[in-house]
Scaffold this motif. Structure first.
Motif, PDB file in Angstrom:
ATOM      1  N   THR A 155      -1.477  -3.742   7.519  1.00 57.09           N
ATOM      2  CA  THR A 155      -2.004  -4.770   7.814  1.00 57.09           C
ATOM      3  C   THR A 155      -3.711  -5.038   7.736  1.00 57.09           C
ATOM      4  OG1 THR A 155      -2.292  -3.951  10.023  1.00 57.09           O
ATOM      5  CG2 THR A 155      -0.263  -5.575   9.445  1.00 57.09           C
ATOM      6  N   THR A 156      -4.196  -3.639   7.233  1.00 54.37           N
ATOM      7  CA  THR A 156      -5.793  -4.006   7.341  1.00 54.37           C
ATOM      8  C   THR A 156      -6.321  -3.941   5.828  1.00 54.37           C
ATOM      9  OG1 THR A 156      -5.696  -2.429   9.175  1.00 54.37           O
ATOM     10  CG2 THR A 156      -7.712  -2.927   8.034  1.00 54.37           C
ATOM     11  N   VAL A 157      -7.041  -4.984   5.573  1.00 55.68           N
ATOM     12  CA  VAL A 157      -7.654  -5.219   4.346  1.00 55.68           C
ATOM     13  C   VAL A 157      -9.158  -5.125   4.422  1.00 55.68           C
ATOM     14  CG1 VAL A 157      -5.647  -6.522   3.591  1.00 55.68           C
ATOM     15  CG2 VAL A 157      -7.727  -7.467   4.572  1.00 55.68           C
ATOM     16  N   ILE A 158      -9.786  -4.900   3.205  1.00 53.13           N
ATOM     17  CA  ILE A 158     -11.159  -5.118   3.119  1.00 53.13           C
ATOM     18  C   ILE A 158     -11.777  -6.144   2.376  1.00 53.13           C
ATOM     19  CG2 ILE A 158     -10.987  -3.334   1.103  1.00 53.13           C
ATOM     20  CD1 ILE A 158     -13.820  -2.165   1.879  1.00 53.13           C
ATOM     21  N   LEU A 159     -12.638  -6.865   2.668  1.00 54.69           N
ATOM     22  CA  LEU A 159     -13.328  -8.064   1.781  1.00 54.69           C
ATOM     23  C   LEU A 159     -14.480  -7.533   1.338  1.00 54.69           C
ATOM     24  CD1 LEU A 159     -12.981 -10.911   4.482  1.00 54.69           C
ATOM     25  CD2 LEU A 159     -11.652 -10.219   2.785  1.00 54.69           C
ATOM     26  N   ARG A 160     -14.502  -7.394   0.060  1.00 54.04           N
ATOM     27  CA  ARG A 160     -15.795  -7.161  -0.731  1.00 54.04           C
ATOM     28  C   ARG A 160     -16.533  -8.194  -1.174  1.00 54.04           C
ATOM     29  NH1 ARG A 160     -15.541  -1.600  -1.294  1.00 54.04           N
ATOM     30  NH2 ARG A 160     -13.471  -0.779  -1.576  1.00 54.04           N
ATOM     31  N   ASN A 161     -17.971  -7.893  -1.562  1.00 56.92           N
ATOM     32  CA  ASN A 161     -18.569  -8.843  -2.214  1.00 56.92           C
ATOM     33  C   ASN A 161     -19.056 -10.034  -1.259  1.00 56.92           C
ATOM     34  OD1 ASN A 161     -19.170  -7.835  -4.433  1.00 56.92           O
ATOM     35  ND2 ASN A 161     -17.726  -8.761  -5.789  1.00 56.92           N
ATOM     36  N   VAL A 162     -19.106  -9.527  -0.051  1.00 60.84           N
ATOM     37  CA  VAL A 162     -19.458 -10.553   1.026  1.00 60.84           C
ATOM     38  C   VAL A 162     -21.138 -10.738   0.881  1.00 60.84           C
ATOM     39  CG1 VAL A 162     -19.623 -10.871   3.466  1.00 60.84           C
ATOM     40  CG2 VAL A 162     -17.586  -9.979   2.747  1.00 60.84           C
TER      41      VAL A 162
ATOM     42  N   LEU B  50       0.883  -1.188   0.017  1.00 60.76           N
ATOM     43  CA  LEU B  50      -0.016   0.074  -0.082  1.00 60.76           C
ATOM     44  C   LEU B  50       0.826   1.351  -0.019  1.00 60.76           C
ATOM     45  CD1 LEU B  50      -2.838   1.458   0.276  1.00 60.76           C
ATOM     46  CD2 LEU B  50      -2.559   1.030   2.578  1.00 60.76           C
ATOM     47  N   ASP B  51       0.898   2.105  -0.949  1.00 58.52           N
ATOM     48  CA  ASP B  51       1.936   3.132  -1.239  1.00 58.52           C
ATOM     49  C   ASP B  51       3.104   3.165  -0.717  1.00 58.52           C
ATOM     50  OD1 ASP B  51      -0.443   4.231  -2.628  1.00 58.52           O
ATOM     51  OD2 ASP B  51      -1.400   5.125  -0.439  1.00 58.52           O
ATOM     52  N   GLY B  52       3.713   1.823  -1.065  1.00 56.28           N
ATOM     53  CA  GLY B  52       4.973   1.733  -0.646  1.00 56.28           C
ATOM     54  C   GLY B  52       5.123   1.405   0.865  1.00 56.28           C
TER      55      GLY B  52
ATOM     56  N   ALA C 136      -7.541  -1.549   2.928  1.00 55.55           N
ATOM     57  CA  ALA C 136      -8.709  -0.673   3.675  1.00 55.55           C
ATOM     58  C   ALA C 136      -7.895   0.851   3.663  1.00 55.55           C
ATOM     59  CB  ALA C 136      -8.830  -1.155   5.177  1.00 55.55           C
ATOM     60  N   GLY C 137      -8.833   1.902   3.785  1.00 53.60           N
ATOM     61  CA  GLY C 137      -8.458   3.041   3.898  1.00 53.60           C
ATOM     62  C   GLY C 137      -9.617   4.205   3.997  1.00 53.60           C
TER      63      GLY C 137
ATOM     64  N   ALA D  93     -16.500  -6.206   4.619  1.00 52.50           N
ATOM     65  CA  ALA D  93     -15.946  -5.903   5.955  1.00 52.50           C
ATOM     66  C   ALA D  93     -14.267  -5.666   6.067  1.00 52.50           C
ATOM     67  CB  ALA D  93     -15.884  -7.421   6.521  1.00 52.50           C
ATOM     68  N   PHE D  94     -13.968  -5.214   7.344  1.00 49.51           N
ATOM     69  CA  PHE D  94     -12.540  -4.935   7.480  1.00 49.51           C
ATOM     70  C   PHE D  94     -12.012  -5.845   8.140  1.00 49.51           C
ATOM     71  CE2 PHE D  94     -15.180  -0.770   6.778  1.00 49.51           C
ATOM     72  CZ  PHE D  94     -14.329  -0.280   5.708  1.00 49.51           C
ATOM     73  N   VAL D  95     -10.930  -6.418   8.109  1.00 42.67           N
ATOM     74  CA  VAL D  95     -10.001  -7.143   8.743  1.00 42.67           C
ATOM     75  C   VAL D  95      -8.748  -6.870   9.007  1.00 42.67           C
ATOM     76  CG1 VAL D  95      -9.425  -9.776   8.940  1.00 42.67           C
ATOM     77  CG2 VAL D  95     -11.334  -9.185   7.753  1.00 42.67           C
ATOM     78  N   ASN D  96      -8.128  -6.703  10.373  1.00 46.92           N
ATOM     79  CA  ASN D  96      -6.554  -6.352  10.314  1.00 46.92           C
ATOM     80  C   ASN D  96      -5.938  -7.436  10.815  1.00 46.92           C
ATOM     81  OD1 ASN D  96      -4.617  -4.082  10.809  1.00 46.92           O
ATOM     82  ND2 ASN D  96      -4.469  -5.354  12.706  1.00 46.92           N
ATOM     83  N   LEU D  97      -5.075  -7.942   9.998  1.00 45.49           N
ATOM     84  CA  LEU D  97      -4.134  -9.207  10.321  1.00 45.49           C
ATOM     85  C   LEU D  97      -3.059  -8.787  11.284  1.00 45.49           C
ATOM     86  CD1 LEU D  97      -4.365 -10.125   6.777  1.00 45.49           C
ATOM     87  CD2 LEU D  97      -5.303 -11.201   8.674  1.00 45.49           C
TER      88      LEU D  97
END
Length: 248
Positions: free
Chosen positions: A96-103, A89-91, A179-180, A143-147
């Motif tokens: 660590t936070t991603v977004i799951l779409r189409n849930v 993400l932008d270098g 995520a952002g 949904a937002f998930v932080n790993l």
């Protein structure tokens, strides 16, 4: 002097078209479209284009721009273990936070957590939030998930980008993205600890959750007063009164 009728090109003495005129201006059968050709053209004009919307389950509330399961647009592919579409993400190598779409919209938080754990990511995430429509009580489809660390992100991305093995019937295909604007556990804790979604009147199933070593932990206390979320009430249409349709 005026020319005689017989001298006018294409016309006889009585003013009627001559045979030469008729032969020169007659329309050949090839120039007249046949009935079969007209019918084929009409059928082609009425034929509907095949789009992704034709494959969606109409009984399920659909998220806008959802991708069907039989589409090849989001089939994950790897290159030396790095999933397609995955870039820092932008270098920022520590994102660590991603977004799951189409849930699926009929998925709830419990089902989503079970899905992550069954995929082998139990204890690999410390924050999850599945936004919900308070009126319909259906999820908003993301949904937002932080790993727990950046090293887990590529494996998580590879598994769920293109995922469609939902526990409920659905033709949606999951997409993974960054995520952002909030990134990381601390940013999301600060984002939601004072949010109306954490108000005591909100059902627990609708709230974001925190984990430590795979075990749920309480959300930090609010640092300022949290107001209840403002839920837009839907207008109920009035029933028309008529003969034989009165309500008492």
């Amino acid at each position: 002097t005026e020319p005689a009728l017989g001298k006018v090109s294409g016309f006889g003495r009585q003013g009627f078209p001559s045979m030469t005129h008729i032969i020169q201006h007659q329309v050949t059968p090839a120039q007249v479209p046949s009935e079969d050709a007209k019918l084929r053209k009409t059928k082609q004009a009425r034929r509907l284009p095949t789009t992704s919307a034709n494959y969606l389950n109409k009984d399920e509330p659909q998220e806008k721009n959802a991708i069907p399961a039989n589409s090849s647009a989001r089939v994950p592919a790897t290159n030396r273990g790095i999933p397609r579409g995955f870039t820092p993400l932008d270098g920022n190598d520590n994102a660590t936070t991603v977004i799951l779409r189409n849930v699926p919209n009929n998925y709830n938080r419990t089902m989503l957590l079970a899905m992550l754990d069954q995929a082998g990511f139990a204890g690999k995430y410390d924050f999850l939030y599945l936004p919900v429509d308070f009126n319909s009580r259906a999820s908003l489809g993301y949904a937002f998930v932080n790993l727990v660390d950046a090293e887990t992100v590529p494996k998580f991305w590879k598994h769920f980008d293109g995922f469609s093995r939902w526990s409920l019937p659905s033709k949606k295909v999951c997409c993974v993205g960054w995520a952002g604007p909030h990134q990381g556990l601390a940013a999301h804790v600060n984002r939601y600890k004072n949010s109306p979604v954490m108000h005591e009147s909100v059902p627990d199933e609708f709230k974001p959750v925190l984990f430590k070593d795979g075990v749920r932990v309480p959300f930090p206390s609010a640092t300022k007063l949290r107001g209840a979320p403002q839920v837009r009430q839907r207008e109920v249409p009035r029933q028309r009164s008529g003969r034989g349709n009165h309500q008492r």
